[in-house]
Design an enzyme around this catalytic site. Structure first.
Site, mmCIF file in Angstrom:
data_model
loop_
_atom_site.group_PDB
_atom_site.id
_atom_site.type_symbol
_atom_site.label_atom_id
_atom_site.label_comp_id
_atom_site.label_asym_id
_atom_site.label_seq_id
_atom_site.Cartn_x
_atom_site.Cartn_y
_atom_site.Cartn_z
ATOM 1 N N HIS A 92 48.142 39.717 84.183
ATOM 2 C CA HIS A 92 46.911 39.378 83.501
ATOM 3 C C HIS A 92 46.390 39.874 82.691
ATOM 4 C CE1 HIS A 92 47.153 36.175 87.420
ATOM 5 N NE2 HIS A 92 47.549 35.537 85.725
ATOM 6 N N SER A 132 51.001 36.365 78.791
ATOM 7 C CA SER A 132 50.486 36.672 76.702
ATOM 8 C C SER A 132 51.209 37.342 76.352
ATOM 9 C CB SER A 132 49.229 36.678 77.006
ATOM 10 O OG SER A 132 48.403 35.811 76.881
ATOM 11 N N ASP A 156 44.731 25.903 88.027
ATOM 12 C CA ASP A 156 44.788 27.019 87.780
ATOM 13 C C ASP A 156 44.265 28.879 89.185
ATOM 14 O OD1 ASP A 156 46.939 29.489 87.017
ATOM 15 O OD2 ASP A 156 44.784 30.083 85.624
ATOM 16 N N HIS A 157 44.874 28.902 90.057
ATOM 17 C CA HIS A 157 44.651 30.004 90.721
ATOM 18 C C HIS A 157 43.109 29.749 91.805
ATOM 19 C CE1 HIS A 157 46.893 33.605 89.489
ATOM 20 N NE2 HIS A 157 46.554 32.731 87.860
ATOM 21 N N ARG A 201 30.109 26.030 63.197
ATOM 22 C CA ARG A 201 31.487 25.249 62.845
ATOM 23 C C ARG A 201 32.091 26.013 61.839
ATOM 24 N NH1 ARG A 201 28.019 19.298 61.347
ATOM 25 N NH2 ARG A 201 26.629 21.894 59.970
HETATM 26 P P1 13P Z 1 47.888 35.742 80.552
HETATM 27 O O1 13P Z 1 45.862 36.596 80.916
HETATM 28 O O2 13P Z 1 48.892 36.778 80.019
HETATM 29 O O3 13P Z 1 47.258 35.086 78.911
HETATM 30 O O4 13P Z 1 48.050 35.561 81.715
HETATM 31 C C1 13P Z 1 47.187 33.917 82.210
HETATM 32 C C2 13P Z 1 47.460 33.079 83.529
HETATM 33 O O5 13P Z 1 48.294 33.834 84.422
HETATM 34 C C3 13P Z 1 46.992 32.158 84.326
HETATM 35 O O6 13P Z 1 47.002 31.861 85.347
HETATM 36 O O1 G3H Z 2 44.859 33.625 85.393
HETATM 37 C C1 G3H Z 2 44.001 34.159 85.080
HETATM 38 C C2 G3H Z 2 43.424 32.997 83.656
HETATM 39 O O2 G3H Z 2 43.545 33.915 82.453
HETATM 40 C C3 G3H Z 2 42.182 32.393 83.921
HETATM 41 O O3 G3H Z 2 41.192 33.878 83.844
HETATM 42 O O4 G3H Z 2 38.943 33.737 86.163
HETATM 43 O O5 G3H Z 2 38.202 34.780 83.734
HETATM 44 O O6 G3H Z 2 38.870 32.207 83.375
HETATM 45 P P1 G3H Z 2 39.493 33.184 84.578
HETATM 46 ZN ZN ZN Z 3 47.524 33.443 85.920
#
Ligand code: 13P
Ligand code: G3H
Ligand code: ZN
Length: 336
Positions: free
Chosen positions: A188, A222, A83-84, A290
Site C-alpha cells: 500500500h 497504484s 475495503d479492509h 470549486r
Molecule cells: P494503493 O495504495 O497502491 O493505491 O493500494 C490501494 C489498496 O490496496 C486499497 O485497498
Molecule cells: O488499502 C488502503 C486504502 O488505501 C485505504 O486507505 O485506510 O487511509 O482510507 P485509508
Molecule cells: Zn488494500
C-alpha cells in the site's frame, strides 16, 4: 439499476483476461471523477470504502453520493465494496448499509483465525446476497487503518510474506469466499519498492494453479506515475523515492493470471494533490474551492481513464449487463 455484486464482473473478467478497477472513494469529487471516467469509457467499476473513509466522510453522506452515481449512470455496472474490513460488527454494518461486496481482512491473524473470521463473514454476507473477499499473505506499506511494513522490511524478507499457494487452496475450501486478495509483492501507499519494482509472477501462477477459477485480487496496485510525483514536488511537495507497480506488470497479471480486481487509491490521491498544489502555486489569488477541487476532479478522471485502459475494462459495460441479466443474479437483500 446495474448495482450488482462483483460476481458477474469477475466471471467475465476471469474468462476474458481483463480487470475491474476498485477505486477508493472518500468524498464527492473523487467519486464523481471515477464515475465520469467510467461513463465516458463504458467501463464497470467497484467503488470501495475503507474504514477510514466511513469515519472521515460519515457513511450516510458517502453512501448517498454513491447512490447518486447509480441513479445518474444507470448504464454502468457498479459494485459497492468494503475495503479492509476487520471485524464482524463492521461486516454487519456494511451489509445493512447496502454494500454489495465486503472484504474481511484477517491477513494479520493466524491461518485458523483468518479462516474463522472469513467463514463467519461468508455465512452472514451470502445470506444477504452479498459477496466476500478475504486476504491471505501480507502486504507491505503503511496506511492509516491498514497493518503494514516499510518497503525495506518487506523487501528483506519478501518470501515469507507472499501468499502460499497450498494455503490459498485450503483457505478457499474452508472459508467459501468469493475472491482472494493475494500478496505477490505489492504494498500500500506511494513507497512500494526501494529496489527493482517487480511482481512475483511465479507465485501468482502457482496460486492460479492450486485455485483454478478463484478470482484473485491485487491490493496496492497504484503505479505512482513519475510525472505526478514530479508535479507534486515541483509545487512544494516532498515525496522523494516514491515508486509504484509498473503498469505493464499489472496489465500482465490481469491478462494472464486470474487477477480480476485491482485496488487503486494512492494514484487518485496523487492526481488530486498534484492538481490542487498546481492551482495553489500558479494562482495564489484563488480562494474559491470549486476552482481547485474542480480541476482536481478532472485530474482524477484522467487518471481513472488511464487505469481503465490498462485493465482493458473500457467498453465492457454492455457485455456485463447482458450477462448479469441472463444470470438473473438476485439483488442483495438491502435492495429488494
Ligand atoms: P494503493 O495504495 O497502491 O493505491 O493500494 C490501494 C489498496 O490496496 C486499497 O485497498
Ligand atoms: O488499502 C488502503 C486504502 O488505501 C485505504 O486507505 O485506510 O487511509 O482510507 P485509508
Ligand atoms: Zn488494500
Amino acid at each position: 439499476m446495474p448495482l450488482m455484486t462483483t460476481r458477474p464482473m469477475f466471471d467475465l473478467a476471469y474468462e476474458g483476461g481483463f480487470g475491474i478497477g476498485a477505486f477508493n472513494v472518500n468524498n464527492m469529487e473523487i467519486t464523481q471523477g471515477i464515475i465520469e471516467a467510467c461513463a465516458e469509457e463504458n467501463s464497470p467499476c467497484i467503488l470501495q470504502i475503507s474504514k477510514g473513509a466511513r469515519k472521515y466522510a460519515n457513511i450516510r453522506f458517502l453512501k448517498k453520493i454513491i447512490d447518486a452515481c447509480v441513479e445518474e449512470y444507470p448504464q454502468i455496472p457498479i459494485a459497492i465494496h468494503c475495503d479492509h474490513g476487520d471485524t464482524i460488527e463492521l461486516m454487519k454494518d456494511c451489509i445493512a448499509d447496502g454494500y454489495t461486496s465486503v472484504m474481511i481482512d484477517g491477513s494479520h491473524h493466524e491461518f485458523d483465525e483468518n479462516v474463522r473470521l472469513s467463514k463467519e463473514t461468508v455465512e452472514l454476507a451470502h445470506a444477504a446476497g452479498v459477496v466476500v473477499e478475504a486476504e491471505l499473505g501480507q502486504l507491505g506499506g503503511i496506511e492509516e487503518d491498514v497493518v503494514g511494513l516499510s518497503a525495506e522490511e518487506y523487501e528483506k524478507s519478501i518470501e515469507k510474506f507472499l501468499t502460499d499457494p497450498d494455503h490459498a487452496k485450503e483457505f478457499w475450501q474452508q472459508s467459501g469466499i468469493d475472491s482472494l486478495a493475494v500478496a505477490i509483492g505489492t504494498s500500500h501507499g506511494a513507497y512500494k519498492f526501494t529496489k527493482e519494482a517487480k511482481l512475483a509472477f511465479d507465485r501468482i501462477e502457482r496460486i492460479m494453479k492450486t485455485c483454478p477459477g478463484l478470482p484473485l485480487v491485487m491490493h496496492g496496485s497504484s503505479s505512482v506515475p513519475q510525472e505526478y510525483i514530479d508535479l507534486v514536488n515541483k509545487y512544494g511537495g516532498n515525496m522523494p523515492n516514491a515508486k509504484g507497480v509498473p503498469e505493464d506488470q499489472i496489465a500482465n497479471a490481469v491478462r494472464t493470471y486470474g487477477v480480476c480486481k485491482v485496488n487503486i487509491d494512492t494514484d487518485l490521491r496523487l492526481a488530486m494533490t498534484a492538481k490542487i498544489r498546481e492551482v495553489y502555486a500558479t494562482k495564489p489569488e484563488e480562494f474559491d474551492p470549486r476552482k481547485y477541487l474542480g480541476p482536481a476532479r478532472d485530474e482524477i478522471k484522467t487518471m481513472v481513464k488511464r487505469k481503465l485502459h490498462m485493465l482493458n475494462s473500457a467498453g465492457k459495460t454492455d457485455e456485463i449487463i447482458a450477462y448479469w441479466k441472463k444470470q438473473g443474479e438476485p439483488l442483495p437483500t438491502f435492495y429488494k
